[in-house]
Scaffold this active site. Structure first.
Site, PDB file in Angstrom:
ATOM      1  CB  SER A   1      -8.064  -5.779 -12.512  1.00 14.69           C
ATOM      2  OG  SER A   1      -8.546  -5.813 -11.205  1.00 14.69           O
TER       3      SER A   1
ATOM      4  CE1 TYR B   1      -3.566  -9.146 -12.090  1.00 15.25           C
ATOM      5  CE2 TYR B   1      -5.037  -7.853 -10.434  1.00 15.25           C
ATOM      6  CZ  TYR B   1      -4.906  -8.606 -11.768  1.00 15.25           C
ATOM      7  OH  TYR B   1      -6.212  -9.032 -12.396  1.00 15.25           O
TER       8      TYR B   1
HETATM    9  P1  NAP Z   1      -6.966 -17.403 -15.028  1.00 13.51           P
HETATM   10  O1  NAP Z   1      -8.129 -18.401 -14.826  1.00 13.51           O
HETATM   11  O2  NAP Z   1      -5.610 -17.780 -14.132  1.00 13.51           O
HETATM   12  O3  NAP Z   1      -6.340 -17.648 -16.622  1.00 13.51           O
HETATM   13  C1  NAP Z   1      -5.299 -16.816 -17.114  1.00 13.51           C
HETATM   14  C2  NAP Z   1      -4.936 -17.244 -18.525  1.00 13.51           C
HETATM   15  O4  NAP Z   1      -3.909 -16.461 -18.783  1.00 13.51           O
HETATM   16  C3  NAP Z   1      -4.706 -18.705 -18.834  1.00 13.51           C
HETATM   17  O5  NAP Z   1      -5.467 -19.209 -19.752  1.00 13.51           O
HETATM   18  C4  NAP Z   1      -3.134 -18.709 -18.929  1.00 13.51           C
HETATM   19  O6  NAP Z   1      -2.815 -19.722 -19.828  1.00 13.51           O
HETATM   20  C5  NAP Z   1      -3.087 -17.206 -19.689  1.00 13.51           C
HETATM   21  N1  NAP Z   1      -1.645 -16.682 -19.403  1.00 13.51           N
HETATM   22  C6  NAP Z   1      -1.015 -16.278 -18.534  1.00 13.51           C
HETATM   23  N2  NAP Z   1       0.029 -15.708 -18.941  1.00 13.51           N
HETATM   24  C7  NAP Z   1       0.120 -15.955 -20.139  1.00 13.51           C
HETATM   25  C8  NAP Z   1       1.106 -15.536 -21.061  1.00 13.51           C
HETATM   26  N3  NAP Z   1       2.431 -15.085 -20.634  1.00 13.51           N
HETATM   27  N4  NAP Z   1       1.036 -16.013 -22.292  1.00 13.51           N
HETATM   28  C9  NAP Z   1      -0.186 -16.632 -22.619  1.00 13.51           C
HETATM   29  N5  NAP Z   1      -1.161 -16.843 -21.991  1.00 13.51           N
HETATM   30  C10 NAP Z   1      -0.740 -16.627 -20.567  1.00 13.51           C
HETATM   31  O7  NAP Z   1      -7.065 -16.116 -14.860  1.00 13.51           O
HETATM   32  P2  NAP Z   1      -8.652 -15.177 -15.137  1.00 13.51           P
HETATM   33  O8  NAP Z   1      -9.336 -14.847 -13.886  1.00 13.51           O
HETATM   34  O9  NAP Z   1      -9.540 -15.814 -15.992  1.00 13.51           O
HETATM   35  O10 NAP Z   1      -7.990 -13.960 -15.598  1.00 13.51           O
HETATM   36  C11 NAP Z   1      -8.097 -13.313 -16.941  1.00 13.51           C
HETATM   37  C12 NAP Z   1      -7.838 -11.777 -16.863  1.00 13.51           C
HETATM   38  O11 NAP Z   1      -8.852 -11.083 -16.234  1.00 13.51           O
HETATM   39  C13 NAP Z   1      -6.395 -11.572 -16.250  1.00 13.51           C
HETATM   40  O12 NAP Z   1      -5.868 -10.479 -17.112  1.00 13.51           O
HETATM   41  C14 NAP Z   1      -6.873 -10.934 -15.063  1.00 13.51           C
HETATM   42  O13 NAP Z   1      -5.922 -10.313 -14.457  1.00 13.51           O
HETATM   43  C15 NAP Z   1      -8.182 -10.439 -15.126  1.00 13.51           C
HETATM   44  N6  NAP Z   1      -8.984 -10.041 -14.013  1.00 13.51           N
HETATM   45  C16 NAP Z   1      -9.231 -11.466 -13.247  1.00 13.51           C
HETATM   46  C17 NAP Z   1     -10.107 -10.910 -12.083  1.00 13.51           C
HETATM   47  C18 NAP Z   1     -10.641 -12.264 -11.257  1.00 13.51           C
HETATM   48  O14 NAP Z   1     -11.126 -11.988 -10.327  1.00 13.51           O
HETATM   49  N7  NAP Z   1     -10.623 -13.551 -11.728  1.00 13.51           N
HETATM   50  C19 NAP Z   1     -10.408  -9.983 -11.609  1.00 13.51           C
HETATM   51  C20 NAP Z   1      -9.711  -8.781 -12.535  1.00 13.51           C
HETATM   52  C21 NAP Z   1      -9.384  -9.077 -13.600  1.00 13.51           C
HETATM   53  P3  NAP Z   1      -2.278 -21.264 -19.341  1.00 13.51           P
HETATM   54  O15 NAP Z   1      -3.239 -21.580 -18.384  1.00 13.51           O
HETATM   55  O16 NAP Z   1      -2.227 -21.998 -20.559  1.00 13.51           O
HETATM   56  O17 NAP Z   1      -1.059 -20.911 -18.933  1.00 13.51           O
END
Ligand code: NAP
Length: 248
Positions: A143, A157
């Site tokens: 991130s 985080y």
């Molecule tokens: P999201 O919509 O909240 O999705 C998160 C996913 O991770 C879900 O599929 C969830 O599964 C899964 N998950 C969480 N903990 C888990 C575990 N212990 N074991 C297996 N699965 C797990 O998040 P997102 O925004 O797409 O984020 C994806 C990645 O991008 C993350 O690493 C996040 O830190 C990074 N990121 C996001 C942003 C942003 O602005 N969105 C910015 C920078 C980085 P379930 O729903 O099935 O529990």
């Protein structure tokens, strides 16, 4: 290279977009989820409807037992692993460091850092030429928080993503001569439900006017960078970082 790729946390958000795009580009995909079975099955169905191949496998990547079962299921259901996207990640509500409890630190570091290490280990055991594998590619989802620090929101985080950056640099150099490339993407403010899960569903809307591009990103825009890094098109890239953050 294409073949079998595991995308952790791909029931929604960036992981789901990555699973769909990887399948479109010819990868056979493991859609991992922790709780959201309906979301994961919808991703798998969408991939199948578009002519691709995917399976959904439940596993909590923050535990050794969960990760080992997940990789065994991939071996059994899809075959030889060629790609891993360490995407699963969590954040919690807005808090200063002087308000954060130990339990929260453990939850955030378990899913974001320990989970990525455990999955990387299992992937290296399968892909490294030193272990009889044929090589492969790992993409870690970090991130921009790793370099901004997220003051007043979630330094925990941000620090977990700093650890992901260091994992990327170190592992890339460790296995570069064993046929494995390791890279990372650093998304900025992306329109997914992670903000709602941190208690701030309007976060992208609220902050986007302050971004250089004046808008939040779409999960599909991050997926493009991830799937490119996974592919042979990025064959001389390892230990590299792609910021997908609209200039932030
Ligand atoms: P999201 O919509 O909240 O999705 C998160 C996913 O991770 C879900 O599929 C969830 O599964 C899964 N998950 C969480 N903990 C888990 C575990 N212990 N074991 C297996 N699965 C797990 O998040 P997102 O925004 O797409 O984020 C994806 C990645 O991008 C993350 O690493 C996040 O830190 C990074 N990121 C996001 C942003 C942003 O602005 N969105 C910015 C920078 C980085 P379930 O729903 O099935 O529990």
């Amino acid at each position: 290279m294409s073949g079998v790729v595991l995308v952790t946390g791909s029931s929604r958000g960036i992981g789901a977009a990555t699973a769909r795009l990887a399948a479109q580009r010819g990868w056979r995909v493991c859609v991992n989820y922790r709780q959201d079975r309906a979301g994961a099955l919808a991703v798998v169905d969408g991939i199948a409807a578009a002519g691709g191949e995917a399976v959904a496998i439940q596993a909590d990547v923050s535990t050794t037992a969960g990760v080992q079962a997940l990789f065994r299921a991939v071996d059994r259901d899809l075959g030889r692993l060629a790609g891993l996207v360490n995407n699963a990640g969590v954040l919690e509500g807005r808090a200063r460091v002087d308000e954060i409890e130990e339990g929260r630190l453990r939850r955030v570091f378990l899913s974001n850092v320990i989970g990525s290490f455990l999955c990387a280990k299992e992937a290296v055991l399968r892909m490294s030429t030193a272990h009889g594998g044929l090589g492969g590619s790992i993409v870690n989802v970090s991130s921009v928080a790793a370099r901004l620090g997220s003051p007043g929101e979630y330094v925990d985080y941000a620090a977990s993503k700093g650890a992901i950056d260091t994992l990327t640099t170190g592992l890339a150099r460790e296995v570069a001569a064993e046929g494995i490339r390791v890279n990372a993407v650093r998304p900025g403010l992306i329109k997914t439900s992670i903000h709602a899960s941190g208690g701030d569903p309007g976060r992208v809307q609220r902050l986007q006017d302050g971004l250089p591009m004046r808008r939040g990103g779409h999960p599909e825009e991050v997926a493009e960078a991830i799937v490119w890094l996974l592919s042979e098109a990025a064959s001389y890239m390892t230990g590299s970082f792609l910021d997908v953050a609209g200039g932030r």
